[in-house]
Design a protein around this motif. Structure first.
Motif, PDB file in Angstrom:
ATOM      1  N   THR A  75       0.829  -1.209   0.000  1.00  0.00           N
ATOM      2  CA  THR A  75       0.000   0.000   0.000  1.00  0.00           C
ATOM      3  C   THR A  75       0.863   1.259   0.000  1.00  0.00           C
ATOM      4  OG1 THR A  75      -1.757  -1.164   1.178  1.00  0.00           O
ATOM      5  CG2 THR A  75      -1.802   1.239   1.270  1.00  0.00           C
ATOM      6  N   LEU A  76       1.911   1.262   0.803  1.00  0.00           N
ATOM      7  CA  LEU A  76       2.820   2.411   0.849  1.00  0.00           C
ATOM      8  C   LEU A  76       3.507   2.631  -0.494  1.00  0.00           C
ATOM      9  CD1 LEU A  76       4.253   4.585   2.579  1.00  0.00           C
ATOM     10  CD2 LEU A  76       5.981   2.857   3.070  1.00  0.00           C
ATOM     11  N   PHE A  77       3.979   1.534  -1.111  1.00  0.00           N
ATOM     12  CA  PHE A  77       4.655   1.647  -2.398  1.00  0.00           C
ATOM     13  C   PHE A  77       3.689   2.140  -3.471  1.00  0.00           C
ATOM     14  CE2 PHE A  77       6.085  -0.362  -6.407  1.00  0.00           C
ATOM     15  CZ  PHE A  77       7.223   0.405  -6.590  1.00  0.00           C
ATOM     16  N   LEU A  78       2.470   1.622  -3.473  1.00  0.00           N
ATOM     17  CA  LEU A  78       1.479   2.052  -4.454  1.00  0.00           C
ATOM     18  C   LEU A  78       1.135   3.531  -4.284  1.00  0.00           C
ATOM     19  CD1 LEU A  78      -0.418   1.212  -6.744  1.00  0.00           C
ATOM     20  CD2 LEU A  78      -2.094   0.631  -5.004  1.00  0.00           C
ATOM     21  N   THR A  79       1.032   3.983  -3.051  1.00  0.00           N
ATOM     22  CA  THR A  79       0.705   5.385  -2.792  1.00  0.00           C
ATOM     23  C   THR A  79       1.822   6.314  -3.264  1.00  0.00           C
ATOM     24  OG1 THR A  79      -0.599   4.722  -0.876  1.00  0.00           O
ATOM     25  CG2 THR A  79       0.051   7.031  -0.997  1.00  0.00           C
ATOM     26  N   THR A  80       3.068   6.002  -2.900  1.00  0.00           N
ATOM     27  CA  THR A  80       4.177   6.876  -3.301  1.00  0.00           C
ATOM     28  C   THR A  80       4.401   6.838  -4.809  1.00  0.00           C
ATOM     29  OG1 THR A  80       5.775   5.114  -2.846  1.00  0.00           O
ATOM     30  CG2 THR A  80       5.341   6.715  -1.084  1.00  0.00           C
ATOM     31  N   SER A  81       4.241   5.672  -5.426  1.00  0.00           N
ATOM     32  CA  SER A  81       4.442   5.605  -6.874  1.00  0.00           C
ATOM     33  C   SER A  81       3.330   6.316  -7.627  1.00  0.00           C
ATOM     34  CB  SER A  81       4.571   4.155  -7.336  1.00  0.00           C
ATOM     35  OG  SER A  81       3.397   3.438  -7.068  1.00  0.00           O
ATOM     36  N   SER A  82       2.128   6.367  -7.079  1.00  0.00           N
ATOM     37  CA  SER A  82       1.049   7.110  -7.750  1.00  0.00           C
ATOM     38  C   SER A  82       1.320   8.613  -7.703  1.00  0.00           C
ATOM     39  CB  SER A  82      -0.302   6.781  -7.136  1.00  0.00           C
ATOM     40  OG  SER A  82      -0.376   7.219  -5.810  1.00  0.00           O
ATOM     41  N   PHE A  83       1.877   9.113  -6.614  1.00  0.00           N
ATOM     42  CA  PHE A  83       2.271  10.528  -6.563  1.00  0.00           C
ATOM     43  C   PHE A  83       3.380  10.822  -7.571  1.00  0.00           C
ATOM     44  CE2 PHE A  83       0.312  10.679  -2.282  1.00  0.00           C
ATOM     45  CZ  PHE A  83      -0.461  11.812  -2.459  1.00  0.00           C
TER      46      PHE A  83
ATOM     47  N   LYS B 160       3.091  13.347 -10.853  1.00  0.00           N
ATOM     48  CA  LYS B 160       4.028  14.444 -11.058  1.00  0.00           C
ATOM     49  C   LYS B 160       4.690  14.357 -12.423  1.00  0.00           C
ATOM     50  CE  LYS B 160       8.209  16.566  -9.267  1.00  0.00           C
ATOM     51  NZ  LYS B 160       8.739  16.705 -10.620  1.00  0.00           N
ATOM     52  N   CYS B 161       5.071  13.163 -12.849  1.00  0.00           N
ATOM     53  CA  CYS B 161       5.705  12.986 -14.156  1.00  0.00           C
ATOM     54  C   CYS B 161       4.747  13.332 -15.295  1.00  0.00           C
ATOM     55  CB  CYS B 161       6.215  11.557 -14.318  1.00  0.00           C
ATOM     56  SG  CYS B 161       7.611  11.173 -13.263  1.00  0.00           S
ATOM     57  N   VAL B 162       3.505  12.916 -15.170  1.00  0.00           N
ATOM     58  CA  VAL B 162       2.505  13.240 -16.199  1.00  0.00           C
ATOM     59  C   VAL B 162       2.286  14.741 -16.257  1.00  0.00           C
ATOM     60  CG1 VAL B 162       0.055  13.004 -16.796  1.00  0.00           C
ATOM     61  CG2 VAL B 162       1.386  10.998 -16.127  1.00  0.00           C
ATOM     62  N   ARG B 163       2.186  15.373 -15.101  1.00  0.00           N
ATOM     63  CA  ARG B 163       1.993  16.824 -15.070  1.00  0.00           C
ATOM     64  C   ARG B 163       3.178  17.560 -15.685  1.00  0.00           C
ATOM     65  NH1 ARG B 163       3.079  19.339  -9.696  1.00  0.00           N
ATOM     66  NH2 ARG B 163       5.130  19.040 -10.583  1.00  0.00           N
ATOM     67  N   ASP B 164       4.394  17.150 -15.341  1.00  0.00           N
ATOM     68  CA  ASP B 164       5.581  17.798 -15.893  1.00  0.00           C
ATOM     69  C   ASP B 164       5.674  17.626 -17.402  1.00  0.00           C
ATOM     70  OD1 ASP B 164       6.213  18.580 -13.346  1.00  0.00           O
ATOM     71  OD2 ASP B 164       7.792  17.071 -13.056  1.00  0.00           O
ATOM     72  N   ALA B 165       5.348  16.432 -17.903  1.00  0.00           N
ATOM     73  CA  ALA B 165       5.383  16.200 -19.345  1.00  0.00           C
ATOM     74  C   ALA B 165       4.351  17.055 -20.061  1.00  0.00           C
ATOM     75  CB  ALA B 165       5.147  14.724 -19.641  1.00  0.00           C
ATOM     76  N   GLN B 166       3.178  17.200 -19.467  1.00  0.00           N
ATOM     77  CA  GLN B 166       2.136  18.022 -20.071  1.00  0.00           C
ATOM     78  C   GLN B 166       2.548  19.488 -20.100  1.00  0.00           C
ATOM     79  OE1 GLN B 166      -1.601  17.841 -18.041  1.00  0.00           O
ATOM     80  NE2 GLN B 166      -2.709  18.933 -19.627  1.00  0.00           N
TER      81      GLN B 166
END
Length: 95
Positions: free
Chosen positions: A49-57, A61-67
Motif C-alpha cells: 500500500t505504501l509503495f502504491l501510494t508513493t508511486s502514484s504521486f 508528477k511525471c505526467v503533469r511535468d510532461a504536459q
C-alpha cells in the motif's frame, strides 16, 4: 494555429480529489490492520500500500511535468525570456 487556454481546476474539484484519495487510503489502511491474517502478511500488504501510494504521486508528477513541457504557451514564454535575457545589457546606463 489554435489558441488553447490553460484550464485551472477549481477549489471544489481539488477538495473532492483530496477527500477521495484520503478515504481510499484510509479504508485500505484499516482493511490491512483488521485483516485476520498473520502479522507478516499484514506487513507485506502495508508495504504494498505504501509503495502504491508513493508511486502514484510520482506518476502524477511525471505526467503533469510532461504536459507542461509540451504546452505551446510554455515554449513561447521560454523563448520570450531567452530573447529578453540575450538583449539585456547590465552595463547600459539608464537614461
Amino acid at each position: 494555429m489554435t489558441n488553447t487556454i490553460p484550464t485551472k481546476n477549481t477549489n471544489a474539484f481539488f477538495l473532492q480529489a483530496a477527500i477521495a484519495f484520503g478515504i481510499a487510503l484510509l479504508t485500505m489502511v484499516l482493511a490491512v490492520c483488521y485483516l485476520p491474517v498473520d502479522p507478516w502478511i499484514r506487513a507485506f500488504l502495508a508495504l504494498g500500500t505504501l509503495f502504491l501510494t508513493t508511486s502514484s504521486f510520482t506518476l502524477a508528477k511525471c505526467v503533469r511535468d510532461a504536459q507542461e513541457n509540451q504546452a505551446v504557451y510554455a515554449r513561447i514564454d521560454q523563448a520570450r525570456v531567452d530573447r529578453i535575457l540575450s538583449e539585456h545589457d547590465p552595463f547600459r546606463e539608464v537614461a
